[in-house]
Design a protein around this motif. Sequence first.
Motif, PDB file in Angstrom:
ATOM      1  N   GLU A  99       2.018 -48.376   4.856  1.00 25.29           N
ATOM      2  CA  GLU A  99       3.340 -48.685   4.305  1.00 25.29           C
ATOM      3  C   GLU A  99       4.410 -47.716   4.807  1.00 25.29           C
ATOM      4  O   GLU A  99       4.137 -46.567   5.132  1.00 25.29           O
ATOM      5  N   GLY A 100       5.629 -48.241   4.811  1.00 29.13           N
ATOM      6  CA  GLY A 100       6.779 -47.410   5.171  1.00 29.13           C
ATOM      7  C   GLY A 100       7.584 -48.016   6.294  1.00 29.13           C
ATOM      8  O   GLY A 100       7.033 -48.481   7.296  1.00 29.13           O
ATOM      9  N   GLY A 101       8.895 -48.048   6.106  1.00 36.45           N
ATOM     10  CA  GLY A 101       9.783 -48.567   7.127  1.00 36.45           C
ATOM     11  C   GLY A 101      10.041 -50.046   6.979  1.00 36.45           C
ATOM     12  O   GLY A 101       9.520 -50.720   6.085  1.00 36.45           O
ATOM     13  N   LEU A 102      10.886 -50.559   7.873  1.00 39.20           N
ATOM     14  CA  LEU A 102      11.175 -51.987   7.907  1.00 39.20           C
ATOM     15  C   LEU A 102      10.507 -52.539   9.167  1.00 39.20           C
ATOM     16  O   LEU A 102       9.312 -52.411   9.302  1.00 39.20           O
ATOM     17  N   TYR A 103      11.257 -53.156  10.082  1.00 38.93           N
ATOM     18  CA  TYR A 103      10.627 -53.561  11.330  1.00 38.93           C
ATOM     19  C   TYR A 103      10.094 -52.344  12.075  1.00 38.93           C
ATOM     20  O   TYR A 103       9.032 -52.383  12.693  1.00 38.93           O
ATOM     21  N   LEU A 104      10.850 -51.243  12.014  1.00 39.90           N
ATOM     22  CA  LEU A 104      10.378 -49.999  12.608  1.00 39.90           C
ATOM     23  C   LEU A 104       9.521 -49.261  11.581  1.00 39.90           C
ATOM     24  O   LEU A 104      10.026 -48.817  10.552  1.00 39.90           O
ATOM     25  N   PRO A 105       8.213 -49.121  11.821  1.00 37.27           N
ATOM     26  CA  PRO A 105       7.368 -48.433  10.841  1.00 37.27           C
ATOM     27  C   PRO A 105       7.638 -46.935  10.813  1.00 37.27           C
ATOM     28  O   PRO A 105       8.076 -46.346  11.808  1.00 37.27           O
ATOM     29  N   GLN A 106       7.362 -46.331   9.654  1.00 34.70           N
ATOM     30  CA  GLN A 106       7.500 -44.882   9.526  1.00 34.70           C
ATOM     31  C   GLN A 106       6.267 -44.146  10.042  1.00 34.70           C
ATOM     32  O   GLN A 106       6.315 -42.942  10.289  1.00 34.70           O
TER      33      GLN A 106
END
Length: 280
Positions: A97-104
Amino acid sequence: MTNYNGNILAETNILSTQNRGYAFGDALFETIKASHGKLLFWEDHYFRLMASMRIMRMEIPMNFTMEFLEDQIQNTLKANNLSAASARVKLMVHRNEGGLYLPQTNAIGFNISVKQLEDEFYQLSEGFYEVDLFKDYYISPSLLSTLKTNNKALHVVGSIYANENNLNNCLILNTNKHVVEALNGNVFLVKGNTIKTPPLSDGCLKGVMRKQIIDAIKTLEDYELIEESVSPFELQKSDEIFITNVISGIIPVSKYRKKTFGNEVAKTILQKLNVKIRLS
């Protein structure tokens, strides 16, 4: 019971709404057939998953060895009392989990679910099986199309279309209007002494069963394997059409539009496949 990151848990309340596989389709999966605890073609599944994770730029954990994942699958089969049965195994890997289209992060988690199957080995169905083309949407002939990701909207809509039109399956086209695959597997055409299947460059799934069938065909002295683009016009000229996946093995098509087909070549290949499984 399901296996979530190595923990055997009840299937309720596991998946977060922020899971990237759920939220963005940012996940890969392998569907594996287990027979009395034996994972069929496990090495091929494992290496396809590793290659797919690299293409998706996911971090592969150091402990994600073939032995580790097989142990996790076996633990899940045991927790569901399926170690001595035939089962469908779904191994899913999702970016954390984390971020939108760009992951964290590119770190991953995994979950494994299992479901009992009836058939221990592969059996050829002699029943009626009708297909047609699904032409509402098309597959892009690209590397991403060959991966087993959670992005299966076309296959879902195509399955609904097939059901609404009393079809057993549909064949999917790419943007070049070539036949690529079926909704649930790869496709092979038999014409005379040639057996043809679409190449991966056309966007078809890099199927594990596709690989087994290609290997089996290469042992047939009377037949030549061709990996080339398939025109829809070739379908009605074929002697046989069959669909392949790791759960069903080989599914012979008996009807496409006004043309009916036999299944003799499919029977021969399936016999070789079952012999290979018994000897492995």
